[in-house]
Motif scaffolding. Structure first.
Motif, PDB file in Angstrom:
ATOM      1  N   MET A   1      30.961  -0.754  27.963  1.00 49.78           N
ATOM      2  CA  MET A   1      30.034  -0.762  26.956  1.00 49.78           C
ATOM      3  C   MET A   1      29.678   0.939  26.918  1.00 49.78           C
ATOM      4  SD  MET A   1      25.976  -2.132  26.347  1.00 49.78           S
ATOM      5  CE  MET A   1      25.436  -0.709  27.218  1.00 49.78           C
ATOM      6  N   ASP A   2      29.437   1.573  25.453  1.00 50.79           N
ATOM      7  CA  ASP A   2      29.054   2.927  25.900  1.00 50.79           C
ATOM      8  C   ASP A   2      28.106   2.675  25.067  1.00 50.79           C
ATOM      9  OD1 ASP A   2      29.796   5.349  24.996  1.00 50.79           O
ATOM     10  OD2 ASP A   2      29.021   4.995  23.253  1.00 50.79           O
ATOM     11  N   LEU A   3      27.429   4.037  26.349  1.00 54.74           N
ATOM     12  CA  LEU A   3      25.950   3.592  26.423  1.00 54.74           C
ATOM     13  C   LEU A   3      25.179   4.454  24.951  1.00 54.74           C
ATOM     14  CD1 LEU A   3      23.175   3.079  27.315  1.00 54.74           C
ATOM     15  CD2 LEU A   3      22.997   5.495  29.291  1.00 54.74           C
ATOM     16  N   ALA A  78      18.453   1.504  34.348  1.00 52.09           N
ATOM     17  CA  ALA A  78      18.421   3.281  35.507  1.00 52.09           C
ATOM     18  C   ALA A  78      18.471   3.873  34.983  1.00 52.09           C
ATOM     19  CB  ALA A  78      19.533   2.265  35.633  1.00 52.09           C
ATOM     20  N   VAL A  79      19.077   4.460  33.766  1.00 45.76           N
ATOM     21  CA  VAL A  79      19.264   5.956  33.408  1.00 45.76           C
ATOM     22  C   VAL A  79      18.487   6.839  32.617  1.00 45.76           C
ATOM     23  CG1 VAL A  79      20.627   7.216  32.161  1.00 45.76           C
ATOM     24  CG2 VAL A  79      21.657   5.370  33.084  1.00 45.76           C
ATOM     25  N   VAL A  80      17.848   6.203  31.795  1.00 41.68           N
ATOM     26  CA  VAL A  80      17.043   6.473  30.749  1.00 41.68           C
ATOM     27  C   VAL A  80      14.801   6.313  31.203  1.00 41.68           C
ATOM     28  CG1 VAL A  80      15.952   7.160  28.424  1.00 41.68           C
ATOM     29  CG2 VAL A  80      18.162   6.258  29.020  1.00 41.68           C
ATOM     30  N   LEU A  81      15.055   5.547  31.717  1.00 44.45           N
ATOM     31  CA  LEU A  81      13.404   4.735  32.191  1.00 44.45           C
ATOM     32  C   LEU A  81      13.533   4.819  33.334  1.00 44.45           C
ATOM     33  CD1 LEU A  81      13.767   2.122  29.593  1.00 44.45           C
ATOM     34  CD2 LEU A  81      12.561   4.241  29.617  1.00 44.45           C
ATOM     35  N   ALA A 343      23.671   8.104  24.981  1.00 47.79           N
ATOM     36  CA  ALA A 343      23.386   9.114  25.306  1.00 47.79           C
ATOM     37  C   ALA A 343      24.588  10.478  24.318  1.00 47.79           C
ATOM     38  CB  ALA A 343      24.637   9.179  26.765  1.00 47.79           C
ATOM     39  N   ALA A 344      23.522  11.246  23.708  1.00 46.16           N
ATOM     40  CA  ALA A 344      23.338  12.317  23.042  1.00 46.16           C
ATOM     41  C   ALA A 344      23.645  13.813  24.264  1.00 46.16           C
ATOM     42  CB  ALA A 344      22.519  12.366  21.849  1.00 46.16           C
ATOM     43  N   THR A 345      24.905  14.405  23.790  1.00 47.25           N
ATOM     44  CA  THR A 345      24.870  15.313  24.702  1.00 47.25           C
ATOM     45  C   THR A 345      24.205  16.687  23.598  1.00 47.25           C
ATOM     46  OG1 THR A 345      27.171  14.616  25.919  1.00 47.25           O
ATOM     47  CG2 THR A 345      25.741  16.877  26.544  1.00 47.25           C
ATOM     48  N   GLU A 371      14.422  10.488  23.883  1.00 50.95           N
ATOM     49  CA  GLU A 371      15.119  11.090  25.502  1.00 50.95           C
ATOM     50  C   GLU A 371      16.491  11.820  24.977  1.00 50.95           C
ATOM     51  OE1 GLU A 371      17.553  12.470  28.339  1.00 50.95           O
ATOM     52  OE2 GLU A 371      17.838  10.593  27.568  1.00 50.95           O
ATOM     53  N   ASP A 372      16.768  13.451  24.879  1.00 50.46           N
ATOM     54  CA  ASP A 372      18.040  13.793  24.148  1.00 50.46           C
ATOM     55  C   ASP A 372      19.154  13.370  24.569  1.00 50.46           C
ATOM     56  OD1 ASP A 372      16.659  14.914  22.247  1.00 50.46           O
ATOM     57  OD2 ASP A 372      15.575  16.374  23.235  1.00 50.46           O
ATOM     58  N   MET A 373      19.303  13.113  26.571  1.00 43.02           N
ATOM     59  CA  MET A 373      20.668  13.315  26.828  1.00 43.02           C
ATOM     60  C   MET A 373      21.231  12.333  26.223  1.00 43.02           C
ATOM     61  SD  MET A 373      21.616  12.688  30.519  1.00 43.02           S
ATOM     62  CE  MET A 373      21.622  11.426  30.767  1.00 43.02           C
ATOM     63  N   THR A 374      20.857  10.495  25.723  1.00 41.45           N
ATOM     64  CA  THR A 374      20.893   9.615  25.170  1.00 41.45           C
ATOM     65  C   THR A 374      20.941   9.545  24.433  1.00 41.45           C
ATOM     66  OG1 THR A 374      18.780   8.404  26.802  1.00 41.45           O
ATOM     67  CG2 THR A 374      20.608   8.561  27.638  1.00 41.45           C
ATOM     68  N   GLY A 375      19.437   9.948  23.785  1.00 40.83           N
ATOM     69  CA  GLY A 375      19.291   9.519  22.132  1.00 40.83           C
ATOM     70  C   GLY A 375      18.129   8.656  22.394  1.00 40.83           C
TER      71      GLY A 375
END
Length: 389
Positions: A1-3, A78-81, A343-345, A371-375
């Motif tokens: 799955m594409d986050l 896991a990634v954002v929170l 995840a928005a780079t 959160e800007d890395m992921t959006g």
């Protein structure tokens, strides 16, 4: 799955809900809510649903399957929170709780899912004779998980002897600005209200370069929070219409155009001319079911199929009676403290702008914390009058 793809879809769902919420509930008041918190609660309900009820939830959340939703929740946690305060970033807390009537037991597969993907704590309680005590227990849990900001997620009387399950989510965020404002130069100035009047409110002022982009009819300001040692970058964005009464039209645009945010967020610092944004503090709570029904999510509230939750034939008679949501946010010279219970780079483009841009938020505007890395959008809201909490 594409986050990143999942978050982009969730953002469209969140902003569409925001648009309807603002027009129905808050056309005349300040508002803050967490679309992420609501998304998680609906995902948990979807994980325990089957048949047409599940189909309707998946359609509303624009998701392919419960596996997709559960995987998405797991990655978000896991990634954002995760908390970033120990490494110098924002303090973050995200918790899920489940309270189950003691005469019922959760299906092992559903219970496993709650614990693994949603990191939810579950408790067996006596709704039939101790509904008030359970209400107090859930409210105490929400208060603890939001650092004391959300005192009463469940109103008195919302839980009774017919209640069988409660799902709750709590989200807390506290971030310091990357560049704090100097409180000694904060100055009172006029803020123009939608009714044509104005009020004197404290405005934070800066002469430093800022992340601003200007478009036809509105401007967008980005205020980054101090980053920790991980790659996450949290920011607050203010969407300011040019017209003093232009907020509702701007919210309609933001909530209707897919991918709107990605195209409009500022990525370069520019010289500022007149730069003023107000301090504000908002508490807002509402019961979401009527709005969700208007948007097509009817079956979970009308005796749909929630048989994947509990080991009992009673699962066919379960329905969601209400979903309560409360949020709080405070923005000042130091940064932002926000909480919700329910995840928005970025690549830098070089752009030379010779003229200074003004950004004077002296009339109603939209804001969001992202959160800007992921959006991922954590909070969204509107400020109609900074003096009203």
């Amino acid at each position: 799955m594409d986050l990143r793809e999942s978050i982009s879809t969730q953002t469209d769902v969140a902003l569409n809900f925001t648009k309807h919420l603002f027009s129905k509930e808050a056309h005349d008041k300040n508002l803050v809510f967490s679309p992420l918190s609501l998304h998680v609660v609906l995902s948990i309900i979807a994980a325990g649903s089957e048949g047409p009820t599940l189909d309707q939830l998946l359609s509303f959340l624009r998701s392919k399957s419960t596996d997709h939703l559960n995987s998405f929740a797991s990655q978000l946690v896991a990634v954002v929170l995760s908390d970033g305060s120990l490494s110098g970033g924002p303090r973050l807390s995200f918790a899920d709780g489940v309270w189950v009537e003691q005469s019922l037991s959760l299906k092992p597969s559903f219970k496993h899912l709650l614990h693994t993907d949603y990191k939810a704590a579950s408790a067996s309680v006596d709704f039939q004779t101790k509904a008030v005590e359970v209400t107090n227990e859930v409210n105490s849990w929400a208060e603890k998980e939001t650092n004391g900001l959300i005192k009463e997620i469940l109103p008195l009387g919302s839980v009774d002897s017919s209640t069988r399950l409660i799902f709750a989510n709590a989200l807390y965020f506290k971030g310091a600005w990357n560049e704090k404002f100097d409180a000694s130069i904060t100055k009172d100035s006029d803020f123009h209200l939608l009714n044509g009047n104005s009020v004197k409110v404290p405005f934070m002022i800066s002469k430093k370069k800022q992340f601003i982009s200007a478009f036809d009819g509105f401007k967008v300001l980005g205020l980054p929070y101090k980053q920790g040692e991980d790659k996450r970058q949290f920011s607050m964005y203010l969407f300011l219409p040019d017209a003093k009464d232009g907020l509702s039209a701007l919210i309609e645009k933001v909530g209707s155009e897919s991918g709107f945010l990605e195209r409009k967020l500022p990525h370069e610092k520019v010289e500022v001319g007149d730069f003023r944004i107000p301090r504000f503090k908002i508490s807002f709570g509402f019961e979401t079911s009527n709005l969700l029904k208007e948007l097509g999510l009817v079956l979970p509230f009308s005796g749909g199929d929630l048989t994947a939750m509990v080991d009992s034939p009673v699962g066919q008679n379960l329905y969601v009676s209400s979903i309560f949501h409360k949020s709080f946010i405070e923005v000042n010279e130091e940064g932002t403290e926000a909480a919700a219970a329910s995840a928005a780079t970025i690549q830098l483009r070089s752009l030379i702008i010779s003229t200074k841009i003004d950004f004077v938020a002296d009339h109603p505007f939209l804001f969001l914390v992202r959160e800007d890395m992921t959006g991922t959008i954590l909070f969204t809201g509107q400020v109609l009058n900074p003096l009203v909490e």
